[in-house]
Design a protein around this motif. Structure first.
Motif, PDB file in Angstrom:
ATOM      1  N   SER A  70       9.516  44.714 136.676  1.00 56.83           N
ATOM      2  CA  SER A  70       7.515  44.788 137.983  1.00 56.83           C
ATOM      3  C   SER A  70       8.366  45.465 138.630  1.00 56.83           C
ATOM      4  CB  SER A  70       7.865  43.482 138.219  1.00 56.83           C
ATOM      5  OG  SER A  70       6.395  43.349 138.674  1.00 56.83           O
ATOM      6  N   VAL A  71       7.204  46.146 139.318  1.00 58.40           N
ATOM      7  CA  VAL A  71       7.100  47.561 140.586  1.00 58.40           C
ATOM      8  C   VAL A  71       6.319  46.226 141.514  1.00 58.40           C
ATOM      9  CG1 VAL A  71       6.875  49.696 141.814  1.00 58.40           C
ATOM     10  CG2 VAL A  71       7.998  49.129 139.004  1.00 58.40           C
ATOM     11  N   GLY A  78      15.681  46.317 145.155  1.00 53.37           N
ATOM     12  CA  GLY A  78      15.749  46.233 143.789  1.00 53.37           C
ATOM     13  C   GLY A  78      16.324  44.712 143.534  1.00 53.37           C
ATOM     14  N   ILE A  79      16.020  44.466 142.421  1.00 50.69           N
ATOM     15  CA  ILE A  79      16.508  42.494 141.728  1.00 50.69           C
ATOM     16  C   ILE A  79      16.951  43.278 140.444  1.00 50.69           C
ATOM     17  CG2 ILE A  79      16.171  40.565 141.848  1.00 50.69           C
ATOM     18  CD1 ILE A  79      13.941  40.457 143.508  1.00 50.69           C
ATOM     19  N   PHE A 116      10.581  46.878 144.730  1.00 56.28           N
ATOM     20  CA  PHE A 116      10.157  47.204 145.699  1.00 56.28           C
ATOM     21  C   PHE A 116      10.105  48.301 146.563  1.00 56.28           C
ATOM     22  CE2 PHE A 116      10.439  42.473 144.447  1.00 56.28           C
ATOM     23  CZ  PHE A 116       8.840  41.426 144.671  1.00 56.28           C
ATOM     24  N   MET A 117       9.201  49.191 146.245  1.00 58.74           N
ATOM     25  CA  MET A 117       8.732  50.304 147.154  1.00 58.74           C
ATOM     26  C   MET A 117       7.996  50.891 147.557  1.00 58.74           C
ATOM     27  SD  MET A 117       9.769  53.148 143.809  1.00 58.74           S
ATOM     28  CE  MET A 117       8.694  54.385 145.322  1.00 58.74           C
ATOM     29  N   ASP A 118       8.239  51.803 148.568  1.00 60.54           N
ATOM     30  CA  ASP A 118       6.459  52.226 149.184  1.00 60.54           C
ATOM     31  C   ASP A 118       6.459  53.810 148.611  1.00 60.54           C
ATOM     32  OD1 ASP A 118       4.566  53.569 150.337  1.00 60.54           O
ATOM     33  OD2 ASP A 118       4.765  53.559 152.625  1.00 60.54           O
ATOM     34  N   ARG A 119       5.389  54.251 147.556  1.00 61.79           N
ATOM     35  CA  ARG A 119       5.002  55.413 147.287  1.00 61.79           C
ATOM     36  C   ARG A 119       5.333  56.597 147.918  1.00 61.79           C
ATOM     37  NH1 ARG A 119       0.019  56.630 145.168  1.00 61.79           N
ATOM     38  NH2 ARG A 119       0.941  57.286 143.117  1.00 61.79           N
TER      39      ARG A 119
END
Length: 242
Positions: A88-89, A188-189, A204-207
């Protein structure tokens, strides 16, 4: 998993050796990471002690990325439990290995967006895994290095902070190279089983940290894809290239 001394590569498992003699590689042969490893070693901000939890997590993440991007068949994945694995992102619905091709695979998995299509400087819905690979490897000829900055918790639920970086020394979707450093930070998890195989991934990141940097060359400095799209006509998607 061993902490170091990985056969064929300093930082990745399951890339070379007897166990990979029948592996089907997406691009016909095992990838060579010598160039990106050099970028990593010259640009990293952390040097983790051999055998440390941080080193083990970093090697696991690099191995997971290698298999995801370069092994043509999930039957050859060894870092993940393919029967349970989901990803999941940015809080989106988790998908299984069987479902990831619907998202375009590779880079496209991490660049999903709910932006209206006219604001998508890079539209993963229009890209294949191969076209994305060409676009990003052209933009980053030295590669896009990864380091783990911090590990907040160990197995079975590993939470870590990461940094991805590279130099835009090639064109991207009609945007000329800038030579600038482009960095992406995120969390990251990884949930792993008793054999340290990955069963669940959340990223979880900002594209926009990635795409804004790649598409700023038309003028101005862009903090988000939406802002960049408003300034750069080529980014609206009207050309059909992104």
């Amino acid at each position: 998993m061993e902490a170091s001394g990985i056969e064929g590569d300093k930082y990745r498992y399951f890339l070379n050796g007897e166990g990979e003699k029948n592996t089907k590689w997406r691009f016909g042969a095992p990838p060579n990471y010598d160039i990106v490893n050099k970028l990593f070693e010259e640009g990293r901000t952390k040097v983790w002690p051999p055998g440390s939890l941080e080193e083990k997590v970093q090697n696991l993440v690099k191995t997971w990325e290698m298999e995801l991007f370069h092994k043509a068949s999930s039957d050859d994945y060894k870092a993940v439990d393919t029967s349970k694995y989901t990803i999941s992102v940015n809080g989106r619905e988790a998908v299984s290995l069987e479902e990831t091709p619907k998202l375009g695979g590779g880079y496209n998995i991490f660049l999903q967006t709910s932006l209206p299509e006219k604001f998508r400087g890079y539209n993963p819905a229009e890209e294949t895994m191969d076209s994305a690979h060409v676009a990003f490897t052209t933009a980053f000829p030295q590669g896009f290095a990864l380091e783990v900055l911090q590990v907040y918790s160990g197995p079975p639920v590993i939470v870590y902070k990461f940094r991805h970086w590279g130099y835009m020394e090639g064109p991207f979707k009609g945007h000329p190279p800038t030579g600038e450093l482009i960095q992406v930070f995120g969390i990251g998890i990884f949930e792993v089983d008793e054999n340290m195989k990955v069963v669940r991934v959340e990223i979880f990141m900002d594209r926009g940290e990635l795409l804004g940097g790649l598409m700023k060359s038309c003028g101005g400095s862009h903090d988000s894809v939406t802002e960049a799209a408003s300034r750069c006509p080529v980014m609206t998607g009207a050309t059909g290239t992104g």
